[in-house]
Design a protein around this motif. Structure first.
Motif, PDB file in Angstrom:
ATOM      1  N   VAL A  24       0.833  -1.190   0.000  1.00 44.08           N
ATOM      2  CA  VAL A  24       0.000   0.000   0.000  1.00 44.08           C
ATOM      3  C   VAL A  24       0.875   1.250   0.000  1.00 44.08           C
ATOM      4  CG1 VAL A  24      -1.688   1.324   1.339  1.00 44.08           C
ATOM      5  CG2 VAL A  24      -1.944  -1.137   1.125  1.00 44.08           C
ATOM      6  N   THR A  25       1.888   1.253   0.863  1.00 49.94           N
ATOM      7  CA  THR A  25       2.731   2.437   0.995  1.00 49.94           C
ATOM      8  C   THR A  25       3.468   2.741  -0.307  1.00 49.94           C
ATOM      9  OG1 THR A  25       2.943   2.004   3.355  1.00 49.94           O
ATOM     10  CG2 THR A  25       4.565   3.490   2.380  1.00 49.94           C
ATOM     11  N   ALA A  26       4.115   1.739  -0.884  1.00 50.41           N
ATOM     12  CA  ALA A  26       4.817   1.935  -2.156  1.00 50.41           C
ATOM     13  C   ALA A  26       3.825   2.110  -3.297  1.00 50.41           C
ATOM     14  CB  ALA A  26       5.748   0.761  -2.432  1.00 50.41           C
ATOM     15  N   GLY A  27       2.663   1.465  -3.179  1.00 50.39           N
ATOM     16  CA  GLY A  27       1.632   1.594  -4.203  1.00 50.39           C
ATOM     17  C   GLY A  27       1.161   3.029  -4.360  1.00 50.39           C
ATOM     18  N   ALA A  61      -4.100   3.579   6.819  1.00 52.81           N
ATOM     19  CA  ALA A  61      -4.667   4.868   7.216  1.00 52.81           C
ATOM     20  C   ALA A  61      -4.162   5.964   6.291  1.00 52.81           C
ATOM     21  CB  ALA A  61      -4.307   5.191   8.663  1.00 52.81           C
ATOM     22  N   THR A  62      -4.800   7.113   6.397  1.00 54.79           N
ATOM     23  CA  THR A  62      -4.382   8.260   5.597  1.00 54.79           C
ATOM     24  C   THR A  62      -3.326   9.054   6.353  1.00 54.79           C
ATOM     25  OG1 THR A  62      -5.990   9.823   6.491  1.00 54.79           O
ATOM     26  CG2 THR A  62      -6.725   8.410   4.654  1.00 54.79           C
ATOM     27  N   ALA A  63      -2.672   9.958   5.639  1.00 52.67           N
ATOM     28  CA  ALA A  63      -1.666  10.819   6.264  1.00 52.67           C
ATOM     29  C   ALA A  63      -2.290  11.710   7.328  1.00 52.67           C
ATOM     30  CB  ALA A  63      -0.963  11.655   5.199  1.00 52.67           C
ATOM     31  N   GLN A  64      -3.576  11.973   7.199  1.00 54.04           N
ATOM     32  CA  GLN A  64      -4.279  12.806   8.183  1.00 54.04           C
ATOM     33  C   GLN A  64      -4.734  12.007   9.396  1.00 54.04           C
ATOM     34  OE1 GLN A  64      -4.302  16.139   7.756  1.00 54.04           O
ATOM     35  NE2 GLN A  64      -3.101  15.646   5.947  1.00 54.04           N
ATOM     36  N   LEU A  74       0.457   3.549  17.895  1.00 56.86           N
ATOM     37  CA  LEU A  74       1.774   3.318  17.309  1.00 56.86           C
ATOM     38  C   LEU A  74       1.677   3.210  15.792  1.00 56.86           C
ATOM     39  CD1 LEU A  74       4.808   2.800  17.623  1.00 56.86           C
ATOM     40  CD2 LEU A  74       4.261   0.379  18.051  1.00 56.86           C
ATOM     41  N   ALA A  75       0.654   2.509  15.312  1.00 57.19           N
ATOM     42  CA  ALA A  75       0.465   2.367  13.865  1.00 57.19           C
ATOM     43  C   ALA A  75       0.278   3.731  13.202  1.00 57.19           C
ATOM     44  CB  ALA A  75      -0.738   1.470  13.577  1.00 57.19           C
ATOM     45  N   LEU A  76      -0.537   4.590  13.800  1.00 56.19           N
ATOM     46  CA  LEU A  76      -0.779   5.911  13.206  1.00 56.19           C
ATOM     47  C   LEU A  76       0.484   6.764  13.212  1.00 56.19           C
ATOM     48  CD1 LEU A  76      -4.378   6.667  14.490  1.00 56.19           C
ATOM     49  CD2 LEU A  76      -3.666   5.925  12.204  1.00 56.19           C
ATOM     50  N   ALA A  77       1.327   6.620  14.230  1.00 58.60           N
ATOM     51  CA  ALA A  77       2.612   7.321  14.228  1.00 58.60           C
ATOM     52  C   ALA A  77       3.484   6.795  13.082  1.00 58.60           C
ATOM     53  CB  ALA A  77       3.317   7.144  15.569  1.00 58.60           C
ATOM     54  N   GLY A  78       3.445   5.491  12.856  1.00 57.03           N
ATOM     55  CA  GLY A  78       4.185   4.901  11.744  1.00 57.03           C
ATOM     56  C   GLY A  78       3.669   5.374  10.396  1.00 57.03           C
ATOM     57  N   ILE A  79       2.358   5.495  10.275  1.00 61.17           N
ATOM     58  CA  ILE A  79       1.758   5.994   9.022  1.00 61.17           C
ATOM     59  C   ILE A  79       2.252   7.411   8.743  1.00 61.17           C
ATOM     60  CG2 ILE A  79      -0.417   6.707   7.940  1.00 61.17           C
ATOM     61  CD1 ILE A  79      -0.248   3.688   7.987  1.00 61.17           C
ATOM     62  N   VAL A  86      -2.197   7.609   1.473  1.00 61.57           N
ATOM     63  CA  VAL A  86      -2.551   6.397   2.215  1.00 61.57           C
ATOM     64  C   VAL A  86      -1.295   5.536   2.355  1.00 61.57           C
ATOM     65  CG1 VAL A  86      -3.282   5.083   0.168  1.00 61.57           C
ATOM     66  CG2 VAL A  86      -4.259   4.544   2.406  1.00 61.57           C
ATOM     67  N   ALA A  87      -1.175   4.893   3.511  1.00 57.07           N
ATOM     68  CA  ALA A  87      -0.023   4.023   3.783  1.00 57.07           C
ATOM     69  C   ALA A  87      -0.472   2.911   4.722  1.00 57.07           C
ATOM     70  CB  ALA A  87       1.131   4.821   4.395  1.00 57.07           C
ATOM     71  N   ALA A  88       0.382   1.917   4.890  1.00 56.34           N
ATOM     72  CA  ALA A  88       0.056   0.776   5.751  1.00 56.34           C
ATOM     73  C   ALA A  88       1.266   0.392   6.591  1.00 56.34           C
ATOM     74  CB  ALA A  88      -0.382  -0.415   4.905  1.00 56.34           C
ATOM     75  N   VAL A  89       0.988  -0.129   7.773  1.00 58.25           N
ATOM     76  CA  VAL A  89       2.039  -0.626   8.666  1.00 58.25           C
ATOM     77  C   VAL A  89       1.535  -1.877   9.371  1.00 58.25           C
ATOM     78  CG1 VAL A  89       3.090   1.630   9.125  1.00 58.25           C
ATOM     79  CG2 VAL A  89       1.288   0.784  10.620  1.00 58.25           C
ATOM     80  N   SER A  90       2.479  -2.610   9.939  1.00 56.95           N
ATOM     81  CA  SER A  90       2.122  -3.709  10.825  1.00 56.95           C
ATOM     82  C   SER A  90       2.629  -3.362  12.218  1.00 56.95           C
ATOM     83  CB  SER A  90       2.741  -5.026  10.345  1.00 56.95           C
ATOM     84  OG  SER A  90       4.155  -4.954  10.403  1.00 56.95           O
ATOM     85  N   VAL A  91       1.907  -3.858  13.222  1.00 57.77           N
ATOM     86  CA  VAL A  91       2.295  -3.659  14.613  1.00 57.77           C
ATOM     87  C   VAL A  91       2.187  -5.006  15.310  1.00 57.77           C
ATOM     88  CG1 VAL A  91       1.780  -2.471  16.788  1.00 57.77           C
ATOM     89  CG2 VAL A  91       1.411  -1.290  14.619  1.00 57.77           C
ATOM     90  N   GLY A  92       3.172  -5.316  16.121  1.00 57.75           N
ATOM     91  CA  GLY A  92       3.135  -6.559  16.874  1.00 57.75           C
ATOM     92  C   GLY A  92       3.119  -6.299  18.369  1.00 57.75           C
ATOM     93  N   HIS A  93       2.376  -7.118  19.062  1.00 59.67           N
ATOM     94  CA  HIS A  93       2.361  -7.106  20.528  1.00 59.67           C
ATOM     95  C   HIS A  93       3.254  -8.271  20.938  1.00 59.67           C
ATOM     96  CE1 HIS A  93       0.952  -7.598  24.614  1.00 59.67           C
ATOM     97  NE2 HIS A  93       0.120  -6.568  24.505  1.00 59.67           N
ATOM     98  N   LEU A  94       4.477  -7.948  21.330  1.00 65.64           N
ATOM     99  CA  LEU A  94       5.480  -8.960  21.636  1.00 65.64           C
ATOM    100  C   LEU A  94       5.684  -9.065  23.146  1.00 65.64           C
ATOM    101  CD1 LEU A  94       8.079  -7.747  18.999  1.00 65.64           C
ATOM    102  CD2 LEU A  94       6.287  -9.456  18.686  1.00 65.64           C
ATOM    103  N   ASP A  95       6.383 -10.086  23.584  1.00 70.47           N
ATOM    104  CA  ASP A  95       6.709 -10.221  25.003  1.00 70.47           C
ATOM    105  C   ASP A  95       7.477  -8.996  25.503  1.00 70.47           C
ATOM    106  OD1 ASP A  95       5.499 -12.705  25.162  1.00 70.47           O
ATOM    107  OD2 ASP A  95       7.370 -13.797  24.801  1.00 70.47           O
TER     108      ASP A  95
END
Length: 124
Positions: A1-4, A62-65, A91-96, A30-39
């Protein structure tokens, strides 16, 4: 999505320059990220090792806004509290936001005048 989105902007600029684009079509990036909930805590844009065994794996578009297009999350084992999911989305929105800045730089380096592709009042 991000490169698209970057590829889309370049294609739209080609259409604009050829006269095939009647009016600017874009409303937002528009962009996309992944987030993991790790130990160890939360992680953005997981590497393979992290992605193989998170407590929760989440993908966010999500969008840039900051408007959310899609959220998909799966608890791989035990359920997690809502507050953890909220932190993951934050965290995902900060990454976006970060990805959108990188998109703008890549698009500019490709010689595209991105604001010209946005509808009036919508330029990044």
């Amino acid at each position: 999505v991000t490169a698209g989105f970057v590829a889309l902007a370049i294609a739209l600029e080609t259409m604009r320059q050829s006269g095939a684009l009647v009016r600017p079509p874009l409303l937002d990036q528009v962009a996309a990220v992944s987030v993991g909930h790790l130990d160890e805590g939360l992680a953005l844009d997981l590497v393979y090792k992290e992605d193989s065994a998170p407590r929760v794996d989440m993908n966010v578009v999500a969008t840039a806004q900051g408007a959310i297009v899609e959220v998909q999350a799966t608890a791989e084992g035990e359920a997690v509290p809502r507050s953890d999911i909220d932190r993951m989305i934050d965290l995902a929105l900060a990454g976006i936001t970060s990805h959108a800045a990188v998109q703008r730089r890549a698009i500019e380096q490709a010689g595209v005048d991105l604001p010209r592709l946005f509808q009036e009042g919508r330029a990044p």
